[in-house]
Write an enzyme that holds these catalytic residues in place. Structure first.
Site, mmCIF file in Angstrom:
data_model
loop_
_atom_site.group_PDB
_atom_site.id
_atom_site.type_symbol
_atom_site.label_atom_id
_atom_site.label_comp_id
_atom_site.label_asym_id
_atom_site.label_seq_id
_atom_site.Cartn_x
_atom_site.Cartn_y
_atom_site.Cartn_z
ATOM 1 N N LYS A 199 19.586 40.603 13.256
ATOM 2 C CA LYS A 199 19.999 39.214 13.522
ATOM 3 C C LYS A 199 21.523 39.068 13.470
ATOM 4 O O LYS A 199 22.109 38.411 14.322
ATOM 5 C CB LYS A 199 19.361 38.245 12.511
ATOM 6 C CG LYS A 199 17.838 38.261 12.530
ATOM 7 C CD LYS A 199 17.239 37.213 11.588
ATOM 8 C CE LYS A 199 17.520 37.479 10.125
ATOM 9 N NZ LYS A 199 16.746 38.575 9.532
ATOM 10 N N ARG B 288 13.813 29.898 6.708
ATOM 11 C CA ARG B 288 13.021 31.012 6.197
ATOM 12 C C ARG B 288 11.715 30.542 5.578
ATOM 13 O O ARG B 288 10.935 31.366 5.098
ATOM 14 C CB ARG B 288 13.824 31.726 5.117
ATOM 15 C CG ARG B 288 14.309 33.115 5.508
ATOM 16 C CD ARG B 288 15.178 33.590 4.370
ATOM 17 N NE ARG B 288 15.391 34.994 4.339
ATOM 18 C CZ ARG B 288 16.486 35.592 4.798
ATOM 19 N NH1 ARG B 288 17.420 34.923 5.416
ATOM 20 N NH2 ARG B 288 16.629 36.888 4.649
ATOM 21 N N ARG C 217 21.967 50.884 6.013
ATOM 22 C CA ARG C 217 22.986 49.850 5.871
ATOM 23 C C ARG C 217 23.488 49.794 4.427
ATOM 24 O O ARG C 217 24.673 49.599 4.187
ATOM 25 C CB ARG C 217 22.379 48.494 6.287
ATOM 26 C CG ARG C 217 23.346 47.335 6.232
ATOM 27 C CD ARG C 217 22.770 46.122 6.932
ATOM 28 N NE ARG C 217 22.000 45.288 6.039
ATOM 29 C CZ ARG C 217 21.331 44.186 6.411
ATOM 30 N NH1 ARG C 217 21.320 43.815 7.678
ATOM 31 N NH2 ARG C 217 20.662 43.467 5.549
ATOM 32 N N ARG D 293 25.911 45.998 -0.158
ATOM 33 C CA ARG D 293 24.959 44.950 -0.565
ATOM 34 C C ARG D 293 23.932 45.543 -1.509
ATOM 35 O O ARG D 293 23.168 46.421 -1.115
ATOM 36 C CB ARG D 293 24.266 44.370 0.679
ATOM 37 C CG ARG D 293 25.012 43.206 1.287
ATOM 38 C CD ARG D 293 24.314 42.675 2.506
ATOM 39 N NE ARG D 293 22.953 42.215 2.250
ATOM 40 C CZ ARG D 293 22.231 41.564 3.133
ATOM 41 N NH1 ARG D 293 22.729 41.294 4.324
ATOM 42 N NH2 ARG D 293 21.006 41.175 2.842
ATOM 43 N N ARG E 121 11.663 42.052 -0.254
ATOM 44 C CA ARG E 121 12.165 41.146 0.780
ATOM 45 C C ARG E 121 11.224 41.093 1.984
ATOM 46 O O ARG E 121 10.984 40.023 2.554
ATOM 47 C CB ARG E 121 13.564 41.580 1.223
ATOM 48 C CG ARG E 121 14.621 41.173 0.205
ATOM 49 C CD ARG E 121 15.861 42.008 0.300
ATOM 50 N NE ARG E 121 16.557 41.895 1.563
ATOM 51 C CZ ARG E 121 17.382 42.835 2.033
ATOM 52 N NH1 ARG E 121 17.580 43.951 1.362
ATOM 53 N NH2 ARG E 121 17.999 42.646 3.173
#
Ligand code: ADP
Length: 191
Positions: free
Chosen positions: A14, A89, A128, A134, A146
């Site tokens: 996204k 969400r 990532r 992160r 998640r």
């Protein structure tokens, strides 16, 4: 206004596609994840509360993210449109967004759902995590949490937009440019 919801599980791409869409259609990018990380880096009370939940892979409360989005809509009154990334969400967030836009005589133009399977998502997020810094991308257990939150609370948001005839599915695998092209075809049709 062109108001797009970019939808898909964590790691669907996204953020990457949002950047390209902003350039193409001159939209304002509203990412609740980025806004929350901004609060965390500034050490605000909101950020401190949100960080606990985010580090566990849980969603932060609806009222918090709805408030942040409402402020951003008010701060960008002259925008040509918005890309909502990582928001709504939950169905409650989707309902709140419709109400906020309605007070401005606006609505969502289209919801674009990036489809990527769970195995590929986990792989992308771990990759990532190696350079994003992160914490929620570095731990396989948090990643699974998640994806679980997504399947439970976020996936129903697709039906919400389906009922309004605004749900558009796009294949989220392939090259970044191929995926972007597929998204543009959908966006140009709804303009
Ligand atoms: P990703 O799409 O990779 O999960 P985001 O940056 O969109 O990354 O979100 C990171 C975290 O921020 C989420 O796991 C969640 O804890 C929190 N968050 C972001 N947006 C929302 C939202 N709209 N509602 C609730 N929590 C959110």
């Amino acid at each position: 206004m062109l108001n797009l919801v970019l939808f898909g599980p964590p790691g669907a791409g996204k953020g990457t596609q949002s950047q390209k869409l902003i350039d193409q259609y001159q939209l304002i990018h509203l990412s609740t994840g980025d806004l929350l990380r901004g609060e965390i880096s500034q050490g605000t009370a909101l950020g401190i509360e949100a960080k606990k939940l985010m580090d566990e892979g849980m969603l932060v409360p609806d009222a918090v993210v709805i408030g942040m989005i409402s402020n951003k809509l008010d701060a960008n009154k002259d925008a040509k449109g918005f890309i909502f990334d990582g928001f709504p969400r939950t169905v409650a967030q989707a309902e709140a967004l419709d109400s906020l836009l309605a007070t401005k005589g606006e609505s969502i133009s289209s919801m674009i759902a990036l489809e990527v399977d769970d195995e590929e998502l986990e792989h992308r997020l771990l990759l990532r995590g190696k350079d994003s810094g992160r914490p929620d991308d570095a731990n396989p257990e948090v990643i699974r949490k998640r994806i679980h939150e997504y399947n439970n609370k976020t996936a129903p948001v697709a039906q919400f937009y389906q009922a309004q005839n605004k749900y558009k599915s796009v294949v989220g695998t392939g090259s970044i440019d191929e995926i972007f092209h597929s998204i543009c075809v959908v966006v140009d049709l709804c303009k």
